[in-house]
Design a protein around this motif. Structure first.
Motif, PDB file in Angstrom:
ATOM      1  N   ALA A 140     -45.717   6.063  31.751  1.00 23.63           N
ATOM      2  CA  ALA A 140     -45.910   7.433  32.217  1.00 23.63           C
ATOM      3  C   ALA A 140     -44.588   8.184  32.289  1.00 23.63           C
ATOM      4  CB  ALA A 140     -46.598   7.432  33.582  1.00 23.63           C
ATOM      5  N   VAL A 141     -43.524   7.508  32.730  1.00 23.18           N
ATOM      6  CA  VAL A 141     -42.207   8.148  32.793  1.00 23.18           C
ATOM      7  C   VAL A 141     -41.720   8.522  31.396  1.00 23.18           C
ATOM      8  CG1 VAL A 141     -39.777   7.769  33.360  1.00 23.18           C
ATOM      9  CG2 VAL A 141     -41.550   7.082  34.972  1.00 23.18           C
ATOM     10  N   ILE A 142     -41.895   7.603  30.436  1.00 18.27           N
ATOM     11  CA  ILE A 142     -41.460   7.880  29.064  1.00 18.27           C
ATOM     12  C   ILE A 142     -42.231   9.061  28.474  1.00 18.27           C
ATOM     13  CG2 ILE A 142     -41.385   6.945  26.725  1.00 18.27           C
ATOM     14  CD1 ILE A 142     -40.929   4.189  27.962  1.00 18.27           C
ATOM     15  N   VAL A 143     -43.551   9.052  28.647  1.00 11.05           N
ATOM     16  CA  VAL A 143     -44.381  10.151  28.134  1.00 11.05           C
ATOM     17  C   VAL A 143     -43.991  11.473  28.795  1.00 11.05           C
ATOM     18  CG1 VAL A 143     -46.738  11.046  27.993  1.00 11.05           C
ATOM     19  CG2 VAL A 143     -46.287   8.626  27.535  1.00 11.05           C
ATOM     20  N   PHE A 144     -43.731  11.436  30.099  1.00 11.28           N
ATOM     21  CA  PHE A 144     -43.351  12.649  30.817  1.00 11.28           C
ATOM     22  C   PHE A 144     -42.028  13.204  30.299  1.00 11.28           C
ATOM     23  CE2 PHE A 144     -41.015  14.619  34.352  1.00 11.28           C
ATOM     24  CZ  PHE A 144     -41.878  15.661  34.664  1.00 11.28           C
ATOM     25  N   VAL A 145     -41.053  12.328  30.100  1.00 10.49           N
ATOM     26  CA  VAL A 145     -39.749  12.778  29.606  1.00 10.49           C
ATOM     27  C   VAL A 145     -39.872  13.399  28.211  1.00 10.49           C
ATOM     28  CG1 VAL A 145     -37.461  11.993  28.872  1.00 10.49           C
ATOM     29  CG2 VAL A 145     -38.433  11.158  31.007  1.00 10.49           C
ATOM     30  N   VAL A 146     -40.619  12.731  27.324  1.00 10.48           N
ATOM     31  CA  VAL A 146     -40.807  13.264  25.971  1.00 10.48           C
ATOM     32  C   VAL A 146     -41.540  14.604  26.013  1.00 10.48           C
ATOM     33  CG1 VAL A 146     -41.914  12.861  23.743  1.00 10.48           C
ATOM     34  CG2 VAL A 146     -40.738  10.987  24.912  1.00 10.48           C
ATOM     35  N   ALA A 147     -42.576  14.697  26.845  1.00  9.71           N
ATOM     36  CA  ALA A 147     -43.329  15.951  26.972  1.00  9.71           C
ATOM     37  C   ALA A 147     -42.451  17.068  27.507  1.00  9.71           C
ATOM     38  CB  ALA A 147     -44.538  15.747  27.875  1.00  9.71           C
ATOM     39  N   MET A 148     -41.576  16.769  28.465  1.00 13.44           N
ATOM     40  CA  MET A 148     -40.683  17.783  29.008  1.00 13.44           C
ATOM     41  C   MET A 148     -39.664  18.243  27.978  1.00 13.44           C
ATOM     42  SD  MET A 148     -41.550  18.705  32.052  1.00 13.44           S
ATOM     43  CE  MET A 148     -43.213  18.609  31.343  1.00 13.44           C
ATOM     44  N   ILE A 149     -39.202  17.314  27.136  1.00 10.81           N
ATOM     45  CA  ILE A 149     -38.278  17.708  26.064  1.00 10.81           C
ATOM     46  C   ILE A 149     -38.967  18.668  25.105  1.00 10.81           C
ATOM     47  CG2 ILE A 149     -37.017  16.844  24.052  1.00 10.81           C
ATOM     48  CD1 ILE A 149     -36.416  14.319  25.638  1.00 10.81           C
ATOM     49  N   PHE A 150     -40.192  18.332  24.697  1.00 11.53           N
ATOM     50  CA  PHE A 150     -40.940  19.218  23.808  1.00 11.53           C
ATOM     51  C   PHE A 150     -41.182  20.567  24.478  1.00 11.53           C
ATOM     52  CE2 PHE A 150     -41.858  15.541  21.192  1.00 11.53           C
ATOM     53  CZ  PHE A 150     -42.023  16.085  19.936  1.00 11.53           C
ATOM     54  N   PHE A 151     -41.571  20.541  25.737  1.00 10.79           N
ATOM     55  CA  PHE A 151     -41.866  21.780  26.445  1.00 10.79           C
ATOM     56  C   PHE A 151     -40.618  22.657  26.562  1.00 10.79           C
ATOM     57  CE2 PHE A 151     -41.995  24.139  30.480  1.00 10.79           C
ATOM     58  CZ  PHE A 151     -43.094  24.955  30.254  1.00 10.79           C
ATOM     59  N   PHE A 152     -39.491  22.052  26.915  1.00  7.01           N
ATOM     60  CA  PHE A 152     -38.255  22.817  27.100  1.00  7.01           C
ATOM     61  C   PHE A 152     -37.795  23.437  25.784  1.00  7.01           C
ATOM     62  CE2 PHE A 152     -33.602  23.080  27.244  1.00  7.01           C
ATOM     63  CZ  PHE A 152     -33.436  23.881  28.365  1.00  7.01           C
TER      64      PHE A 152
END
Length: 307
Positions: free
Chosen positions: A32-44
């Motif tokens: 979940a942490v890995i997915v969250f970090v990747v999603a935040m990078i895409f979002f940013f």
């Protein structure tokens, strides 16, 4: 009796179920942490990149297919001149041509290491490949600046800076990666393919060419696409040899620029929130989407090979 009781308690279903639940919880949390970090990078990156079109009101078509890059100058429509086609074209040219150049060498080295002379190949080529992988990008760029650029200047004339210099530098950079993955693909071919081919009377070269390489084709294509993904995102080495001219390239020897070279040059010289900064984030978004496309391509090739 005490030892037996302790072992029974440790191996009881309740204990195992608790440990299993704890392990699943830890695993799920890490994922979940890995997915969250990747999603935040895409979002940013997407938020910053789309600001060019929704906040600064720049036409996406003109941005993608325009040929003039000068964010500090206004065009006839009152909008900054931010045509990204020269950088996109430069990135694609150096990526595709370096991969095309590296593929035959990688396949030849892999065949030598797996079929022709495995012992000698492991002793000679494997250390060289590992050494090339560990060399920093700035060293490749410095070698390209002091060796490749003067050589191209002496042969083709001009300044020596251009796409051709970037192609040769990237060729050396991605060669060990493509070679290593090609070796793994060749080793993954079942041994009975080779035995059946030789048993039917085929020569060693016929077996390599018509059986082993064809069976390893999905893995080889995955290696090539992986090398292209690395080449597409390379910044420092390319910036040192490509010439950094934001113009549409007319030849391989003319100075040009790539997405990464423009980003590394300009991102530190702009103010956050300005048009000049937002267009750079748009280039970063294009770079991110292209890298995602390469990854999707690798997964599709690997999935097709597994079938």
């Amino acid at each position: 009796m005490k030892k037996e009781n302790i072992q029974e308690k440790l191996l009881s279903k309740s204990k195992n179920s608790q440990l299993e639940k704890f392990g699943k919880t830890i695993t799920f949390f890490c994922i979940a942490v890995i997915v969250f970090v990747v999603a935040m990078i895409f979002f940013f990156v997407a938020q910053k990149g789309f600001s060019t079109f929704f906040v600064d009101k720049i036409n996406p078509f003109k941005f993608l297919f325009g040929t003039t890059w000068n964010p500090s100058e206004l065009g006839p429509d009152g909008k900054p001149l931010v045509g990204a086609l020269p950088m996109i074209t430069g990135s694609l040219i150096v990526t595709v041509l370096s991969a095309i150049l590296a593929t035959p060498f990688a396949i030849g080295a892999a065949v030598f290491m797996t079929e022709i002379s495995p012992n000698r190949g492991a002793k000679l080529l494997q250390p060289v490949i590992e050494l090339l992988v560990g060399i920093p990008s700035v060293v490749y760029g410095f070698i390209g600046l002091t060796v490749v650029v003067p050589a191209i200047r002496g042969v083709f004339g001009g300044t020596g800076f251009g796409l051709l210099s970037g192609i040769f530098v990237l060729f050396v950079m991605i060669l060990p990666t493509v070679t290593s993955m090609t070796v793994d693909a060749m080793k993954a071919v079942p041994s009975f393919y080779k035995e059946a081919s030789l048993g039917l009377g085929a020569t060693r070269w016929q077996t390599i060419w018509r059986v082993l390489l064809r069976a390893a084709t999905p893995g080889i294509l995955t290696a090539v696409v992986f090398g292209m993904a690395r080449a597409f995102g390379e910044a420092l080495a390319i910036q040192m040899v490509v010439g950094n001219a934001a113009i549409l390239p007319t030849s391989l020897t003319s100075p040009a620029s790539t997405l990464t070279s423009v980003l590394t040059q300009g991102i530190g010289n702009t103010i956050m929130g300005t048009v000049q900064n937002n267009v750079l984030w748009s280039l970063a978004l294009i770079l991110l989407l292209m890298s995602l496309l390469f990854n999707i391509g690798m997964r599709a090739i690997a999935k097709r090979g597994s079938l």
